[in-house]
Design a protein around this motif. Structure first.
Motif, PDB file in Angstrom:
ATOM      1  N   VAL A   1     -12.395   3.394  15.575  1.00  0.00           N
ATOM      2  CA  VAL A   1     -12.651   3.454  14.138  1.00  0.00           C
ATOM      3  C   VAL A   1     -11.664   4.439  13.527  1.00  0.00           C
ATOM      4  CG1 VAL A   1     -15.112   2.927  14.447  1.00  0.00           C
ATOM      5  CG2 VAL A   1     -14.371   5.318  14.318  1.00  0.00           C
ATOM      6  N   GLY A   2     -11.533   4.386  12.206  1.00  0.00           N
ATOM      7  CA  GLY A   2     -10.647   5.319  11.530  1.00  0.00           C
ATOM      8  C   GLY A   2     -10.972   5.393  10.056  1.00  0.00           C
ATOM      9  N   LEU A   3     -10.349   6.346   9.382  1.00  0.00           N
ATOM     10  CA  LEU A   3     -10.517   6.504   7.942  1.00  0.00           C
ATOM     11  C   LEU A   3      -9.148   6.575   7.282  1.00  0.00           C
ATOM     12  CD1 LEU A   3     -12.663   7.056   5.626  1.00  0.00           C
ATOM     13  CD2 LEU A   3     -11.965   9.453   5.851  1.00  0.00           C
ATOM     14  N   MET A   4      -8.968   5.796   6.225  1.00  0.00           N
ATOM     15  CA  MET A   4      -7.785   5.880   5.378  1.00  0.00           C
ATOM     16  C   MET A   4      -8.217   6.478   4.048  1.00  0.00           C
ATOM     17  SD  MET A   4      -6.072   2.135   6.258  1.00  0.00           S
ATOM     18  CE  MET A   4      -4.720   2.347   5.109  1.00  0.00           C
ATOM     19  N   TYR A   5      -7.394   7.376   3.502  1.00  0.00           N
ATOM     20  CA  TYR A   5      -7.752   8.023   2.245  1.00  0.00           C
ATOM     21  C   TYR A   5      -6.488   8.236   1.409  1.00  0.00           C
ATOM     22  CZ  TYR A   5      -5.986  12.172   4.646  1.00  0.00           C
ATOM     23  OH  TYR A   5      -5.184  13.065   5.336  1.00  0.00           O
ATOM     24  N   GLN A   6      -6.629   8.103   0.116  1.00  0.00           N
ATOM     25  CA  GLN A   6      -5.511   8.377  -0.769  1.00  0.00           C
ATOM     26  C   GLN A   6      -5.358   9.886  -0.921  1.00  0.00           C
ATOM     27  OE1 GLN A   6      -4.903   6.085  -4.319  1.00  0.00           O
ATOM     28  NE2 GLN A   6      -6.072   4.332  -3.522  1.00  0.00           N
ATOM     29  N   LYS A   7      -4.216  10.391  -0.519  1.00  0.00           N
ATOM     30  CA  LYS A   7      -3.995  11.841  -0.481  1.00  0.00           C
ATOM     31  C   LYS A   7      -4.129  12.486  -1.860  1.00  0.00           C
ATOM     32  CE  LYS A   7      -0.770  11.470   3.404  1.00  0.00           C
ATOM     33  NZ  LYS A   7       0.645  11.658   3.823  1.00  0.00           N
ATOM     34  N   GLY A   8      -3.822  11.746  -2.903  1.00  0.00           N
ATOM     35  CA  GLY A   8      -3.926  12.302  -4.242  1.00  0.00           C
ATOM     36  C   GLY A   8      -5.345  12.404  -4.750  1.00  0.00           C
TER      37      GLY A   8
ATOM     38  N   LEU B   1       0.804  -1.229   0.000  1.00  0.00           N
ATOM     39  CA  LEU B   1       0.000   0.000   0.000  1.00  0.00           C
ATOM     40  C   LEU B   1       0.835   1.275   0.000  1.00  0.00           C
ATOM     41  CD1 LEU B   1      -2.821  -0.911   2.569  1.00  0.00           C
ATOM     42  CD2 LEU B   1      -2.969  -0.925   0.073  1.00  0.00           C
ATOM     43  N   LEU B   2       2.113   1.173   0.224  1.00  0.00           N
ATOM     44  CA  LEU B   2       2.940   2.356   0.434  1.00  0.00           C
ATOM     45  C   LEU B   2       2.836   3.357  -0.715  1.00  0.00           C
ATOM     46  CD1 LEU B   2       4.959   3.702   2.347  1.00  0.00           C
ATOM     47  CD2 LEU B   2       6.791   2.483   1.139  1.00  0.00           C
ATOM     48  N   ALA B   3       2.825   2.870  -1.936  1.00  0.00           N
ATOM     49  CA  ALA B   3       2.776   3.766  -3.091  1.00  0.00           C
ATOM     50  C   ALA B   3       1.440   4.494  -3.215  1.00  0.00           C
ATOM     51  CB  ALA B   3       3.045   2.974  -4.377  1.00  0.00           C
ATOM     52  N   LYS B   4       0.402   4.013  -2.517  1.00  0.00           N
ATOM     53  CA  LYS B   4      -0.903   4.666  -2.570  1.00  0.00           C
ATOM     54  C   LYS B   4      -0.935   5.944  -1.737  1.00  0.00           C
ATOM     55  CE  LYS B   4      -2.359   1.229  -5.021  1.00  0.00           C
ATOM     56  NZ  LYS B   4      -2.598   1.378  -6.468  1.00  0.00           N
ATOM     57  N   ASP B   5       0.036   6.110  -0.858  1.00  0.00           N
ATOM     58  CA  ASP B   5       0.174   7.329  -0.046  1.00  0.00           C
ATOM     59  C   ASP B   5      -1.114   7.621   0.719  1.00  0.00           C
ATOM     60  OD1 ASP B   5       1.438   9.526   1.037  1.00  0.00           O
ATOM     61  OD2 ASP B   5       0.959  10.853  -0.638  1.00  0.00           O
ATOM     62  N   TYR B   6      -1.494   6.683   1.570  1.00  0.00           N
ATOM     63  CA  TYR B   6      -2.708   6.841   2.366  1.00  0.00           C
ATOM     64  C   TYR B   6      -2.490   7.816   3.527  1.00  0.00           C
ATOM     65  CZ  TYR B   6      -5.666   3.193   0.323  1.00  0.00           C
ATOM     66  OH  TYR B   6      -6.464   2.454  -0.514  1.00  0.00           O
ATOM     67  N   GLY B   7      -3.421   8.734   3.684  1.00  0.00           N
ATOM     68  CA  GLY B   7      -3.519   9.534   4.889  1.00  0.00           C
ATOM     69  C   GLY B   7      -4.456   8.846   5.860  1.00  0.00           C
ATOM     70  N   ILE B   8      -4.424   9.287   7.103  1.00  0.00           N
ATOM     71  CA  ILE B   8      -5.199   8.630   8.163  1.00  0.00           C
ATOM     72  C   ILE B   8      -5.901   9.675   9.014  1.00  0.00           C
ATOM     73  CG2 ILE B   8      -5.001   7.285  10.304  1.00  0.00           C
ATOM     74  CD1 ILE B   8      -2.619   5.824   8.917  1.00  0.00           C
ATOM     75  N   VAL B   9      -7.166   9.390   9.337  1.00  0.00           N
ATOM     76  CA  VAL B   9      -7.893  10.172  10.341  1.00  0.00           C
ATOM     77  C   VAL B   9      -8.287   9.218  11.455  1.00  0.00           C
ATOM     78  CG1 VAL B   9      -9.854  11.658  10.849  1.00  0.00           C
ATOM     79  CG2 VAL B   9      -8.784  11.743   8.578  1.00  0.00           C
ATOM     80  N   HIS B  10      -7.894   9.549  12.671  1.00  0.00           N
ATOM     81  CA  HIS B  10      -8.149   8.672  13.809  1.00  0.00           C
ATOM     82  C   HIS B  10      -8.231   9.505  15.076  1.00  0.00           C
ATOM     83  CE1 HIS B  10      -6.693   6.434  17.362  1.00  0.00           C
ATOM     84  NE2 HIS B  10      -7.400   5.436  16.875  1.00  0.00           N
ATOM     85  N   PHE B  11      -9.149   9.159  15.939  1.00  0.00           N
ATOM     86  CA  PHE B  11      -9.222   9.708  17.293  1.00  0.00           C
ATOM     87  C   PHE B  11      -9.262   8.533  18.266  1.00  0.00           C
ATOM     88  CE2 PHE B  11     -11.244  13.041  14.746  1.00  0.00           C
ATOM     89  CZ  PHE B  11     -10.716  14.200  15.289  1.00  0.00           C
ATOM     90  N   ASP B  12      -8.586   8.664  19.398  1.00  0.00           N
ATOM     91  CA  ASP B  12      -8.735   7.663  20.456  1.00  0.00           C
ATOM     92  C   ASP B  12     -10.131   7.757  21.040  1.00  0.00           C
ATOM     93  OD1 ASP B  12      -6.167   6.410  20.498  1.00  0.00           O
ATOM     94  OD2 ASP B  12      -5.352   8.234  21.397  1.00  0.00           O
ATOM     95  N   SER B  13     -10.805   6.626  21.110  1.00  0.00           N
ATOM     96  CA  SER B  13     -12.173   6.606  21.620  1.00  0.00           C
ATOM     97  C   SER B  13     -12.172   6.223  23.094  1.00  0.00           C
ATOM     98  CB  SER B  13     -13.020   5.612  20.823  1.00  0.00           C
ATOM     99  OG  SER B  13     -12.774   4.290  21.274  1.00  0.00           O
ATOM    100  N   PRO B  14     -13.310   6.395  23.780  1.00  0.00           N
ATOM    101  CA  PRO B  14     -13.374   6.000  25.194  1.00  0.00           C
ATOM    102  C   PRO B  14     -13.645   4.514  25.394  1.00  0.00           C
ATOM    103  CG  PRO B  14     -15.433   7.039  24.539  1.00  0.00           C
ATOM    104  CD  PRO B  14     -14.510   7.151  23.361  1.00  0.00           C
ATOM    105  N   ASP B  15     -13.682   3.733  24.317  1.00  0.00           N
ATOM    106  CA  ASP B  15     -13.935   2.299  24.444  1.00  0.00           C
ATOM    107  C   ASP B  15     -12.958   1.682  25.439  1.00  0.00           C
ATOM    108  OD1 ASP B  15     -15.258  -0.221  22.979  1.00  0.00           O
ATOM    109  OD2 ASP B  15     -13.128  -0.631  23.294  1.00  0.00           O
ATOM    110  N   ARG B  16     -13.468   0.854  26.322  1.00  0.00           N
ATOM    111  CA  ARG B  16     -12.669   0.321  27.430  1.00  0.00           C
ATOM    112  C   ARG B  16     -11.481  -0.499  26.939  1.00  0.00           C
ATOM    113  NH1 ARG B  16     -13.360  -4.242  30.654  1.00  0.00           N
ATOM    114  NH2 ARG B  16     -15.200  -4.763  29.437  1.00  0.00           N
ATOM    115  N   ARG B  17     -11.667  -1.230  25.855  1.00  0.00           N
ATOM    116  CA  ARG B  17     -10.583  -2.051  25.319  1.00  0.00           C
ATOM    117  C   ARG B  17      -9.680  -1.256  24.386  1.00  0.00           C
ATOM    118  NH1 ARG B  17     -12.381  -6.855  22.105  1.00  0.00           N
ATOM    119  NH2 ARG B  17     -10.131  -6.949  21.771  1.00  0.00           N
ATOM    120  N   GLY B  18     -10.095  -0.062  24.020  1.00  0.00           N
ATOM    121  CA  GLY B  18      -9.294   0.727  23.103  1.00  0.00           C
ATOM    122  C   GLY B  18      -9.572   0.428  21.649  1.00  0.00           C
ATOM    123  N   ILE B  19     -10.733  -0.138  21.351  1.00  0.00           N
ATOM    124  CA  ILE B  19     -11.102  -0.432  19.964  1.00  0.00           C
ATOM    125  C   ILE B  19     -11.659   0.832  19.328  1.00  0.00           C
ATOM    126  CG2 ILE B  19     -12.682  -1.721  18.481  1.00  0.00           C
ATOM    127  CD1 ILE B  19     -12.460  -4.039  20.347  1.00  0.00           C
TER     128      ILE B  19
END
Length: 351
Positions: A133-140, A113-131
């Motif tokens: 969600v997130g979003l990956m997007y191709q920056k181009g 996937l490296l050549a796809k140059d994915y950006g990431i959006v993520h926030f730490d949630s209050p889930d007790r186990r730390g599970i």
């Protein structure tokens, strides 16, 4: 269970894109997908989370090597989703069951996937186990404008203590110049039984509806994609009665939402996960009415599917035919996930 091939015809898509030599470059097509990565945890104990209960932390030997295999397996699937049609991995990918931003970065940095140059959006949630969600997007292809996290507050019926669960992620941005909004969900599980836990998912649906309503209050024609592991089928109250998702495109009114996975579940018996020989379709992607315009001068919904390629299916034993999951009986199977990914295609005229 019926034949587990995706319901749409590849021939139809190919026909739209390449009817003849003059039309070969007339349309652009992108994949938008969602994938439950099944306990993608790193190998370090986070003292602020209950991550020691994760399958990764329960593995005692060769944990680092197993983690690398798990990451690579996730990257392999992601790189394949939609590739046979678009020649590319997803432009936008929602994920769940990730521990933190680091594990998402490790997936994005895999050689596949490296050549796809994915950006990431993520926030730490209050889930007790730390599970999370997130979003990956191709920056181009996609440029985020705003991002926010929306907390689901639910309480135990008996103790009235708060139950800490996943937030809902909203990312707004330009998909090759066109404003779209993506909501990534992982609704509360069915622990304790479907009926006993139903109110939690209804509450999650109400929060999801509130986020969409807020966007549509600003612009009734907002192009919204909501996706996730809902832990409910398309026919359950959370989706049917709260979101009021429609089975047929012609029934979707302004500010309404279309769910292409209703027909897959009701008419074709398809699913993304199985339990006790019963298939569920918890993973869904829905779109608002502006995506249903058929002139294709802007990004428009075209088709939806379940990515259930042969290598993702368990070939033997008690769980033959089920998704080939990563972890079972306290060990690593070198599999993928207990969920199949889902996706939609968006198309747009280039002239």
């Amino acid at each position: 269970m019926k034949n587990f091939k995706t319901w749409f015809s590849v021939v139809l898509i190919t026909a739209v894109l390449t009817v003849n030599a003059q039309e070969e470059k007339k349309y652009k097509i992108h994949t938008v997908a969602f994938y439950n990565l099944e306990n993608l945890f790193d190998t370090e104990n986070d003292v602020e989370k209950n991550d020691e209960a994760s399958p990764m932390m329960e593995i005692k030997a060769d944990r680092e090597e197993i983690y690398k295999k798990k990451v690579h397996n996730m990257a392999r699937v992601i790189s394949d989703i939609g590739n046979s049609i678009t020649g590319n991995s997803p432009a936008l990918l929602g994920v769940c069951e990730v521990e933190n931003v680091k594990v998402m970065e490790d997936v994005a940095n895999d050689p596949l996937l490296l050549a796809k140059d994915y950006g990431i959006v993520h926030f730490d949630s209050p889930d007790r186990r730390g599970i999370d969600v997130g979003l990956m997007y191709q920056k181009g292809l996609f440029q985020p404008i705003s991002k926010s996290t929306h907390t689901l507050k639910i309480f135990d019926d008996n103790t009235r203590k708060r139950i800490y669960t996943r937030d809902q992620l909203l990312v707004s941005g330009n998909l090759e110049g066109e404003l779209v909004h993506i909501i990534v969900n992982h609704w509360p599980s069915r622990r304790g039984g479907e009926a006993r836990s139903r109110a939690k998912r209804v509450a999650a649906a109400k929060l999801n509806k509130h986020v969409m309503d807020s966007l549509q209050a600003i612009n009734p024609y907002a192009k919204i994609i909501t996706m996730g592991d809902l832990n409910d089928n398309p026919t359950n109250a959370s989706v049917k009665d709260v979101l009021k998702a429609k089975r047929k495109q012609k029934d979707v009114k302004i500010r309404g939402i279309y769910n292409p996975f209703i027909n897959m579940f009701k008419k074709q018996g398809l699913g993304t996960g199985a339990y006790r020989d019963s298939w569920s379709l918890f993973d869904q992607i829905m779109v608002t009415k502006p995506f249903l315009e058929k002139d294709y001068t802007h990004w428009s919904y075209y088709k939806a599917g379940i990515f259930n390629e042969n290598y993702l299916v368990n070939k033997k034993g008690r769980y033959k035919g089920y998704p080939l999951r990563s972890f079972a009986d306290g060990g690593f199977t070198n599999g993928f996930s207990d969920h199949f990914p889902v996706y939609i295609y968006l198309i747009k005229k280039t002239e």
